[in-house]
Design a protein around this motif. Structure first.
Motif, PDB file in Angstrom:
ATOM      1  N   TRP A  53       0.867  -1.169   0.000  1.00 58.41           N
ATOM      2  CA  TRP A  53       0.000   0.000   0.000  1.00 58.41           C
ATOM      3  C   TRP A  53       0.903   1.217   0.000  1.00 58.41           C
ATOM      4  N   THR A  54       0.684   2.123  -0.927  1.00 55.90           N
ATOM      5  CA  THR A  54       1.381   3.403  -0.919  1.00 55.90           C
ATOM      6  C   THR A  54       0.347   4.459  -0.604  1.00 55.90           C
ATOM      7  N   THR A  55       0.588   5.210   0.465  1.00 59.52           N
ATOM      8  CA  THR A  55      -0.358   6.229   0.910  1.00 59.52           C
ATOM      9  C   THR A  55      -0.350   7.419  -0.046  1.00 59.52           C
ATOM     10  N   ALA A  56      -1.342   8.293   0.094  1.00 56.21           N
ATOM     11  CA  ALA A  56      -1.417   9.492  -0.749  1.00 56.21           C
ATOM     12  C   ALA A  56      -0.188  10.374  -0.571  1.00 56.21           C
ATOM     13  N   LEU A  89       5.324   3.983   1.701  1.00 53.51           N
ATOM     14  CA  LEU A  89       5.163   2.593   1.304  1.00 53.51           C
ATOM     15  C   LEU A  89       4.967   1.722   2.538  1.00 53.51           C
ATOM     16  N   LEU A  90       3.903   0.929   2.505  1.00 53.39           N
ATOM     17  CA  LEU A  90       3.620  -0.025   3.569  1.00 53.39           C
ATOM     18  C   LEU A  90       3.624  -1.406   2.944  1.00 53.39           C
ATOM     19  N   GLU A 128      -9.650  15.665  -4.346  1.00 52.02           N
ATOM     20  CA  GLU A 128     -10.092  14.298  -4.622  1.00 52.02           C
ATOM     21  C   GLU A 128      -8.912  13.365  -4.563  1.00 52.02           C
ATOM     22  N   GLY A 129      -9.245  12.090  -4.398  1.00 50.49           N
ATOM     23  CA  GLY A 129      -8.249  11.041  -4.507  1.00 50.49           C
ATOM     24  C   GLY A 129      -8.576  10.197  -5.732  1.00 50.49           C
ATOM     25  N   THR A 130      -7.559   9.568  -6.274  1.00 46.39           N
ATOM     26  CA  THR A 130      -7.749   8.684  -7.417  1.00 46.39           C
ATOM     27  C   THR A 130      -6.955   7.400  -7.194  1.00 46.39           C
ATOM     28  N   PRO A 131      -7.384   6.615  -6.206  1.00 49.17           N
ATOM     29  CA  PRO A 131      -6.659   5.388  -5.898  1.00 49.17           C
ATOM     30  C   PRO A 131      -6.674   4.388  -7.048  1.00 49.17           C
ATOM     31  N   MET A 132      -5.613   3.581  -7.101  1.00 43.34           N
ATOM     32  CA  MET A 132      -5.532   2.431  -8.004  1.00 43.34           C
ATOM     33  C   MET A 132      -5.356   1.206  -7.122  1.00 43.34           C
ATOM     34  N   ASN A 134      -2.679   5.031  -3.260  1.00 38.87           N
ATOM     35  CA  ASN A 134      -3.698   6.024  -2.950  1.00 38.87           C
ATOM     36  C   ASN A 134      -3.139   7.392  -3.344  1.00 38.87           C
ATOM     37  N   THR A 135      -3.611   7.925  -4.452  1.00 35.60           N
ATOM     38  CA  THR A 135      -3.042   9.123  -5.045  1.00 35.60           C
ATOM     39  C   THR A 135      -3.996  10.300  -4.924  1.00 35.60           C
ATOM     40  N   ALA A 136      -3.483  11.436  -4.490  1.00 37.39           N
ATOM     41  CA  ALA A 136      -4.258  12.665  -4.449  1.00 37.39           C
ATOM     42  C   ALA A 136      -4.225  13.315  -5.834  1.00 37.39           C
ATOM     43  N   VAL A 137      -5.350  13.892  -6.248  1.00 36.51           N
ATOM     44  CA  VAL A 137      -5.399  14.610  -7.514  1.00 36.51           C
ATOM     45  C   VAL A 137      -4.818  16.006  -7.297  1.00 36.51           C
TER      46      VAL A 137
END
Length: 138
Positions: A43-46, A50-51, A110-114, A131-134
Motif C-alpha cells: 500500500w502506498t499512501t497518498a 510505502l507499507l 479528490e483522490g484517485t486510488p488504483m 492512494n493518489t491525491a489529484v
C-alpha cells in the motif's frame, strides 16, 4: 486455468470490496479495512509512504484512521475495472469527501486510488495499491 469470466458478476464483487472500503473509512473501522488486504499486500499512501504487508498496513491505519473522519464523509466510486486475468484486476476509484451535513469538501480535493486486486479462495483482495491525491487543477 479457465480464463472465461462473468465480467458483470466479478465487477459487482469488486464494487462490493470498494463499498466495504468506504464503509470502513466512514466508520473508522480499522480491522474491517485491513481485512480486505492480502497478507503480503503493498500500500502506498497518498503522501507516498510505502507499507508492505498487512501488519504494516494495520499499524499505520490504526494510527491515522481513528478520529480522521470525525467531520468527514468519504465516498468511493469505481470508475474503471481492467481485468488483467480472470483473477487479477486493476481498479480505478474516485475518492471524494463531504461534511457530515452533506456539503462537498472541495478544499480537500479528490483522490484517485488504483487498487490491483487478486481473487483468492473466491474473494477479491487488495494486493498492490496506490492512494493518489489529484493535484489542484488536474
Amino acid at each position: 486455468m479457465d480464463t472465461t469470466i462473468d465480467r458483470q458478476a466479478e465487477t459487482a464483487a469488486i464494487e462490493d470490496v470498494v463499498a466495504t472500503i468506504e464503509h470502513a473509512q466512514r466508520n473508522e473501522l480499522v480491522e474491517e479495512f485491513v481485512s480486505l488486504f492480502r497478507e503480503d499486500a503493498i500500500w502506498t499512501t497518498a503522501a507516498g509512504r510505502l507499507l508492505v504487508g498487512r501488519d504494516a498496513i494495520a499499524a499505520f491505519t490504526g494510527q491515522v484512521l481513528p478520529g480522521a473522519m470525525k467531520d468527514l464523509v468519504p465516498s468511493y466510486e469505481v470508475v474503471h475495472v481492467l481485468f488483467i486475468r480472470a483473477d487479477v484486476a486493476a481498479v480505478k476509484v474516485r475518492q471524494r469527501y463531504s461534511a457530515r451535513e452533506g456539503e462537498p469538501r472541495t478544499d480537500l480535493g479528490e483522490g484517485t486510488p488504483m487498487y490491483v486486486m487478486s481473487k483468492e479462495d473466491g474473494r477479491w483482495r487488495l494486493t498492490a495499491n496506490q492512494n493518489t491525491a489529484v493535484a489542484a487543477g488536474a
